[in-house]
Motif scaffolding. Structure first.
Motif, short mmCIF file in Angstrom:
data_model
loop_
_atom_site.label_atom_id
_atom_site.label_comp_id
_atom_site.label_asym_id
_atom_site.label_seq_id
_atom_site.Cartn_x
_atom_site.Cartn_y
_atom_site.Cartn_z
N PHE B 34 0.91 -1.06 0.02
CA PHE B 34 0.12 0.12 -0.02
C PHE B 34 0.96 1.27 -0.04
N PHE B 46 -5.30 7.00 1.90
CA PHE B 46 -5.10 5.52 0.94
C PHE B 46 -5.08 6.12 -0.45
N ARG B 94 0.68 -5.23 4.51
CA ARG B 94 -0.07 -5.98 5.36
C ARG B 94 0.56 -7.35 5.97
N ASN B 99 -5.86 -11.10 7.84
CA ASN B 99 -7.09 -10.51 7.28
C ASN B 99 -7.71 -9.38 8.13
N THR B 100 -6.76 -9.23 8.99
CA THR B 100 -7.37 -8.06 10.07
C THR B 100 -7.07 -6.68 9.42
N GLY B 101 -6.28 -6.63 8.42
CA GLY B 101 -5.87 -5.34 7.81
C GLY B 101 -4.77 -4.50 8.71
N LYS B 102 -4.04 -5.18 9.60
CA LYS B 102 -3.09 -4.74 10.12
C LYS B 102 -1.94 -4.17 9.13
N LEU B 103 -1.62 -3.04 8.96
CA LEU B 103 -0.41 -2.61 8.38
C LEU B 103 0.88 -2.30 9.24
N PHE B 105 3.90 0.11 8.51
CA PHE B 105 4.50 1.14 7.66
C PHE B 105 5.85 1.44 7.66
N GLY B 106 6.34 1.81 6.55
CA GLY B 106 7.63 2.21 6.47
C GLY B 106 8.28 3.78 7.32
#
Lengths: 114, 115
Positions: B34, B46, B94, B99-103, B105-106
């Motif tokens: 993403f 997003f 992800r 499938n919990t959408g936890k991301l 991040f950089g």
């Protein structure tokens, strides 16, 4: 845009005091998240929720607790604030299925712990 | 463990020139990638995602990203930069097969577009 609001937007508190940040979403999203943003660290996940009363820890959960009594509300509590918890806190929500990972973020809550 | 890296803290580009913001990833299994943008004093928005299929993904505001499996990269691009594109950009992956959408991040890259 998804309706997601955070309160308070700014707060200054003293070390050792409890703090609660509130997040409210109007999109009926199943998943909700609390992240903190610090220079040099990007965003780090504190806790997340995958349903009412269903929560789990993230990467930096020590010193934080959460509660979700309704789909639309997700609370983050610092039981005894420390200076290391000075940060900008972001709440996010997201749906399921093919849109999993497309998160909608609030405007952030800037917390200063003196 | 999943991770993403954004090797540049800041990218400077002149208005009208093409821009690239770099991202590399490390995942076990299929990557779900993403890009998000953050304007000053705002939350993240997003931009686009790669799940499967075409390696060139198009997103909001004229941005696109190129997925390269062999180089484990997912660079954000735009053919012609605007001053209004100046913002902080985050790449994210992800977490696992979650499938919990936890991301994850950089660290973010600040894009500065000068007139």
């Amino acid at each position: 845009d998804a309706g997601i609001t955070q309160s308070p937007r700014h707060k200054v508190t003293e070390t050792g005091t409890p703090v609660t940040l509130r997040c409210h979403q109007t999109e009926n999203h199943r998943y909700m998240y609390w992240y903190r943003q610090d220079p040099g660290h990007g965003l780090r996940l504190i806790h997340y929720s995958y349903g009412v009363k269903d929560t789990d820890k993230g990467e930096v959960s020590d010193g934080y607790s959460v509660s979700r009594s309704k789909t639309e509300d997700f609370l983050l509590t610092l039981e005894s604030a420390t200076s290391s918890q000075t940060s900008v806190y972001f709440c996010a929500s997201g749906g399921t299925g093919v849109n999993t990972g497309e998160l909608f973020f609030g405007e952030g809550s800037r917390l200063t712990v003196l | 463990a999943q991770s993403v890296a954004q090797p540049e803290d800041q990218v400077n580009v002149a208005e009208g020139n093409p821009l690239t913001v770099k991202c590399t990833y490390s995942v076990s299994g299929n990557p779900y990638l993403f890009w998000y943008v953050q304007y000053p004093n705002r939350g993240l928005q997003f931009l686009l995602k790669y799940i499967t299929g075409d390696n060139l993904v198009k997103g909001s505001y004229g941005f696109e990203a190129e997925f390269n499996k062999s180089q484990t990269s997912f660079h954000l691009k735009k053919p012609s930069a605007l001053v209004s594109d100046s913002a902080l950009y985050f790449c994210a992956v992800r977490e696992g097969s979650s499938n919990t959408g936890k991301l994850i991040f950089g660290q973010g890259t600040t894009l500065q577009v000068k007139p």
